[in-house]
Scaffold this motif. Sequence first.
Motif, PDB file in Angstrom:
ATOM      1  N   LYS A 110      -0.050   8.462   7.042  1.00 42.76           N
ATOM      2  CA  LYS A 110      -0.365   8.082   8.418  1.00 42.76           C
ATOM      3  C   LYS A 110      -1.776   7.507   8.440  1.00 42.76           C
ATOM      4  O   LYS A 110      -2.753   8.214   8.216  1.00 42.76           O
ATOM      5  CB  LYS A 110      -0.281   9.287   9.353  1.00 42.76           C
ATOM      6  CG  LYS A 110      -0.600   8.959  10.805  1.00 42.76           C
ATOM      7  CD  LYS A 110      -0.698  10.212  11.659  1.00 42.76           C
ATOM      8  CE  LYS A 110       0.653  10.823  11.908  1.00 42.76           C
ATOM      9  NZ  LYS A 110       0.603  11.842  12.999  1.00 42.76           N
ATOM     10  N   THR A 111      -1.894   6.197   8.688  1.00 41.77           N
ATOM     11  CA  THR A 111      -3.193   5.535   8.688  1.00 41.77           C
ATOM     12  C   THR A 111      -3.736   5.411  10.107  1.00 41.77           C
ATOM     13  O   THR A 111      -3.112   5.848  11.069  1.00 41.77           O
ATOM     14  CB  THR A 111      -3.105   4.139   8.057  1.00 41.77           C
ATOM     15  OG1 THR A 111      -2.453   3.248   8.978  1.00 41.77           O
ATOM     16  CG2 THR A 111      -2.325   4.179   6.739  1.00 41.77           C
ATOM     17  N   ALA A 112      -4.900   4.772  10.210  1.00 41.59           N
ATOM     18  CA  ALA A 112      -5.526   4.607  11.520  1.00 41.59           C
ATOM     19  C   ALA A 112      -5.022   3.376  12.257  1.00 41.59           C
ATOM     20  O   ALA A 112      -5.426   3.118  13.389  1.00 41.59           O
ATOM     21  CB  ALA A 112      -7.046   4.512  11.350  1.00 41.59           C
ATOM     22  N   VAL A 113      -4.131   2.599  11.618  1.00 46.48           N
ATOM     23  CA  VAL A 113      -3.623   1.379  12.246  1.00 46.48           C
ATOM     24  C   VAL A 113      -2.444   1.727  13.145  1.00 46.48           C
ATOM     25  O   VAL A 113      -1.432   2.250  12.665  1.00 46.48           O
ATOM     26  CB  VAL A 113      -3.178   0.364  11.177  1.00 46.48           C
ATOM     27  CG1 VAL A 113      -2.671  -0.915  11.831  1.00 46.48           C
ATOM     28  CG2 VAL A 113      -4.325   0.046  10.231  1.00 46.48           C
ATOM     29  N   PRO A 114      -2.537   1.470  14.461  1.00 43.72           N
ATOM     30  CA  PRO A 114      -1.388   1.776  15.325  1.00 43.72           C
ATOM     31  C   PRO A 114      -0.192   0.904  14.976  1.00 43.72           C
ATOM     32  O   PRO A 114      -0.337  -0.299  14.764  1.00 43.72           O
ATOM     33  CB  PRO A 114      -1.908   1.473  16.740  1.00 43.72           C
ATOM     34  CG  PRO A 114      -3.048   0.530  16.535  1.00 43.72           C
ATOM     35  CD  PRO A 114      -3.654   0.869  15.208  1.00 43.72           C
TER      36      PRO A 114
END
Length: 214
Positions: A110-114
């Motif tokens: 889970k990355t910070a990019v929506p």
Amino acid sequence: MKETEWIDISQPLSNNIGHWPGDTPFQYETAFTKKETGSVNIGKIVTSLHTGTHVDAPFHFDDDGERIIDLDINIFIGRARIIDVSAFKEINVATLSQFDLSGVTRLLLKTAVPNQPHTFPEQIIHLDAQIAPYLQASGVKLIGVDVPSIDPLNSKEMPAHHAFHHHRIHILENIMIDTVEPGDYDLIALPLPLIEGDGSPVRAVLRRCSEKGR
């Protein structure tokens, strides 16, 4: 006790879904209507195999690589772990070493990019190719990301793709896990049996699990 429900982590496919710049956009149309056939509506789709939530086959980046039909479907069914790497600016071995990956076969990041299906991102956080041997040594066979690629969007060399292939780790991209809590889940993300395919759309789903498994 109510059985734990499955969570859909696939990007919905529609005519306004974001796609790789210059690639074939997704298009659905009703090719024949019930009025025309007298019995049924018949739909038709045109799409890149790398639009939405999808699996990459090695042939995508290696002319001698396996096609989708050649991949072991068991890789895409089984226990998976979500870890939250959104606080990190780089995803490398130092990043992953901060997480417990014991017994993990399928790892979802889970990355910070929506993840916004209608918008193709301008930038993403990519994976360091050196992750591949580290994850292979840990027993990981599938890596999943919530962005369109594990390499930079403008990469021509695609080092992470090649490294993961060399270390026999398969690639699942564009999953939607923004609202899914980190932890262990059952995963199903089956590609279509495309004989010549360099990739395939998937319907990816998760179900929370409490027991240890493989």
